[in-house]
Design a protein around this motif. Sequence first.
Motif, PDB file in Angstrom:
ATOM      1  N   SER A 107       1.424  80.698  45.627  1.00 26.54           N
ATOM      2  CA  SER A 107       1.706  81.961  44.947  1.00 26.54           C
ATOM      3  C   SER A 107       2.974  82.617  45.458  1.00 26.54           C
ATOM      4  O   SER A 107       3.692  83.282  44.688  1.00 26.54           O
ATOM      5  N   LEU A 108       3.264  82.453  46.736  1.00 24.73           N
ATOM      6  CA  LEU A 108       4.445  83.074  47.328  1.00 24.73           C
ATOM      7  C   LEU A 108       5.650  82.140  47.326  1.00 24.73           C
ATOM      8  O   LEU A 108       6.705  82.491  47.846  1.00 24.73           O
ATOM      9  N   ASP A 109       5.481  80.951  46.715  1.00 24.04           N
ATOM     10  CA  ASP A 109       6.565  79.987  46.570  1.00 24.04           C
ATOM     11  C   ASP A 109       7.192  79.650  47.926  1.00 24.04           C
ATOM     12  O   ASP A 109       8.412  79.695  48.108  1.00 24.04           O
ATOM     13  N   LEU A 110       6.335  79.287  48.866  1.00 22.09           N
ATOM     14  CA  LEU A 110       6.787  78.973  50.214  1.00 22.09           C
ATOM     15  C   LEU A 110       6.926  77.467  50.398  1.00 22.09           C
ATOM     16  O   LEU A 110       6.100  76.697  49.903  1.00 22.09           O
ATOM     17  N   ASP A 111       7.935  77.066  51.114  1.00 24.00           N
ATOM     18  CA  ASP A 111       8.221  75.653  51.339  1.00 24.00           C
ATOM     19  C   ASP A 111       7.437  75.153  52.555  1.00 24.00           C
ATOM     20  O   ASP A 111       8.003  74.721  53.567  1.00 24.00           O
ATOM     21  N   TYR A 112       6.098  75.257  52.432  1.00 26.12           N
ATOM     22  CA  TYR A 112       5.221  74.912  53.546  1.00 26.12           C
ATOM     23  C   TYR A 112       4.064  74.059  53.060  1.00 26.12           C
ATOM     24  O   TYR A 112       3.676  74.102  51.892  1.00 26.12           O
ATOM     25  N   GLN A 113       3.510  73.285  53.994  1.00 27.23           N
ATOM     26  CA  GLN A 113       2.341  72.472  53.733  1.00 27.23           C
ATOM     27  C   GLN A 113       1.236  72.883  54.706  1.00 27.23           C
ATOM     28  O   GLN A 113       1.467  72.974  55.918  1.00 27.23           O
ATOM     29  N   VAL A 114       0.042  73.152  54.171  1.00 28.49           N
ATOM     30  CA  VAL A 114      -1.100  73.444  55.027  1.00 28.49           C
ATOM     31  C   VAL A 114      -1.562  72.144  55.682  1.00 28.49           C
ATOM     32  O   VAL A 114      -1.841  71.156  54.999  1.00 28.49           O
ATOM     33  N   VAL A 115      -1.632  72.135  56.997  1.00 30.10           N
ATOM     34  CA  VAL A 115      -2.056  70.963  57.761  1.00 30.10           C
ATOM     35  C   VAL A 115      -3.243  71.373  58.623  1.00 30.10           C
ATOM     36  O   VAL A 115      -3.162  72.338  59.385  1.00 30.10           O
ATOM     37  N   PHE A 116      -4.358  70.658  58.496  1.00 34.20           N
ATOM     38  CA  PHE A 116      -5.567  70.989  59.230  1.00 34.20           C
ATOM     39  C   PHE A 116      -5.595  70.272  60.577  1.00 34.20           C
ATOM     40  O   PHE A 116      -5.452  69.047  60.644  1.00 34.20           O
ATOM     41  N   ALA A 117      -5.817  71.045  61.628  1.00 34.00           N
ATOM     42  CA  ALA A 117      -5.935  70.469  62.961  1.00 34.00           C
ATOM     43  C   ALA A 117      -7.243  69.698  63.109  1.00 34.00           C
ATOM     44  O   ALA A 117      -7.327  68.757  63.895  1.00 34.00           O
ATOM     45  N   GLY A 118      -8.270  70.118  62.375  1.00 34.86           N
ATOM     46  CA  GLY A 118      -9.548  69.423  62.406  1.00 34.86           C
ATOM     47  C   GLY A 118     -10.700  70.251  62.930  1.00 34.86           C
ATOM     48  O   GLY A 118     -11.840  70.065  62.533  1.00 34.86           O
ATOM     49  N   SER A 119     -10.407  71.187  63.828  1.00 35.10           N
ATOM     50  CA  SER A 119     -11.443  72.033  64.417  1.00 35.10           C
ATOM     51  C   SER A 119     -10.752  73.179  65.148  1.00 35.10           C
ATOM     52  O   SER A 119      -9.530  73.143  65.368  1.00 35.10           O
ATOM     53  N   GLU A 120     -11.533  74.189  65.524  1.00 42.45           N
ATOM     54  CA  GLU A 120     -10.960  75.266  66.324  1.00 42.45           C
ATOM     55  C   GLU A 120     -10.432  74.721  67.642  1.00 42.45           C
ATOM     56  O   GLU A 120      -9.330  75.086  68.085  1.00 42.45           O
ATOM     57  N   ALA A 121     -11.208  73.847  68.278  1.00 46.34           N
ATOM     58  CA  ALA A 121     -10.794  73.300  69.569  1.00 46.34           C
ATOM     59  C   ALA A 121      -9.483  72.527  69.447  1.00 46.34           C
ATOM     60  O   ALA A 121      -8.590  72.653  70.294  1.00 46.34           O
ATOM     61  N   ALA A 122      -9.357  71.731  68.380  1.00 46.36           N
ATOM     62  CA  ALA A 122      -8.123  70.962  68.180  1.00 46.36           C
ATOM     63  C   ALA A 122      -6.947  71.889  67.897  1.00 46.36           C
ATOM     64  O   ALA A 122      -5.820  71.643  68.356  1.00 46.36           O
ATOM     65  N   GLN A 123      -7.208  72.951  67.147  1.00 44.44           N
ATOM     66  CA  GLN A 123      -6.143  73.897  66.852  1.00 44.44           C
ATOM     67  C   GLN A 123      -5.680  74.610  68.129  1.00 44.44           C
ATOM     68  O   GLN A 123      -4.479  74.800  68.348  1.00 44.44           O
ATOM     69  N   ILE A 124      -6.618  74.995  68.970  1.00 45.01           N
ATOM     70  CA  ILE A 124      -6.266  75.627  70.244  1.00 45.01           C
ATOM     71  C   ILE A 124      -5.446  74.675  71.109  1.00 45.01           C
ATOM     72  O   ILE A 124      -4.441  75.068  71.719  1.00 45.01           O
ATOM     73  N   THR A 125      -5.847  73.429  71.165  1.00 39.16           N
ATOM     74  CA  THR A 125      -5.106  72.435  71.942  1.00 39.16           C
ATOM     75  C   THR A 125      -3.674  72.309  71.438  1.00 39.16           C
ATOM     76  O   THR A 125      -2.715  72.262  72.231  1.00 39.16           O
ATOM     77  N   GLN A 126      -3.515  72.277  70.110  1.00 40.34           N
ATOM     78  CA  GLN A 126      -2.179  72.144  69.537  1.00 40.34           C
ATOM     79  C   GLN A 126      -1.325  73.372  69.822  1.00 40.34           C
ATOM     80  O   GLN A 126      -0.141  73.268  70.169  1.00 40.34           O
ATOM     81  N   ILE A 127      -1.935  74.561  69.677  1.00 40.16           N
ATOM     82  CA  ILE A 127      -1.195  75.798  69.950  1.00 40.16           C
ATOM     83  C   ILE A 127      -0.755  75.843  71.415  1.00 40.16           C
ATOM     84  O   ILE A 127       0.387  76.202  71.737  1.00 40.16           O
TER      85      ILE A 127
END
Length: 339
Positions: A200-220
Amino acid sequence: MARTRTRASVRPRTRTGPRVRTRTCLAGAAAFALLTLTGCGAADMTQQASPYANARGSKTVTLSVQSWVGAQANVAVVTYLLEHELDYRVDTVQVDEIPAWDALSQGRVDAILEDWGHPDQERRYVADKKTITPGGDLGVTGHIGWFVPTYFAEQHPDVTDWHNLNKYADQLRTSESGGKGQLMDGSPSYVTNDTALVDSLDLDYQVVFAGSEAAQITQIKQFAKEKKPFLSYWYKPQWLFEKVPMTEVELPAYQEGCDADPKKVACAYPNTPLQKFLNADFERKGGSAATLVKNFSWTTEQQNDVALMIADQGLSPEAAAEKWVKANEPTWRKWLRGA
């Protein structure tokens, strides 16, 4: 974090608080007689349930526990008090947010301690079927948004306005984002508005799922260690802000109804006062356990204190709850009034 956290599954739209999130399966702890379910967080609760749920004539309670650590903190403290102050046997069941409503309606679990807003389920089970009863405010307000690390926002202050995100898409590109900037989400089971927002906002981005909260925290944490820029769906309350300071990107302001069509959302996530819900029979017949659940209400800071002990300091949920309970007796004594 329906955490749509709209953690979001945030919540209201759902944290999925914070949407429907199922992060990782919980490790068992001494205070938790954790029922093992098939397909972490995706169990068919019409077929599986705790043997203690809705048990008659015995002091047993079954609590639904979501996979994000803030929800685990709620359940840890309530479990500890039920077991050590009220002499109940407690069982916990992890299940996705929407199936948890079905399980609660059927009496397969007795209570949900952190819901991020599921208006369709409320209409179905609270208003129409009357098999679920509101349990009151948790005391915590959930908020989902897009965040960048503060070190990147300080270098590029305009990145905090969504209008400028495309300017930084190249810097936020990863090997998983297909030549576009990466917007990192948690579990694919979260119900979020992010894909619709990007379109909707015409952003040049792709949503990528880390897989879980724990995986997202690790990546961050890894990005932060290397001082790399990132853009992430994230939510409050969340203990990670204490370790990795993040600054929110301002999306178009939320207005009532702006997220009515999930395919055309073009606004920010709402703030969501998090709620508790009880099985209607448990609310009427659950005695002191039901009273404790209804009285249980604490602050974002208190939840984060316990969550930090579990997720960052490595304490078991039971040990974290015990430590918090011993240090905060005036708070929890109020929850036991009438129990």
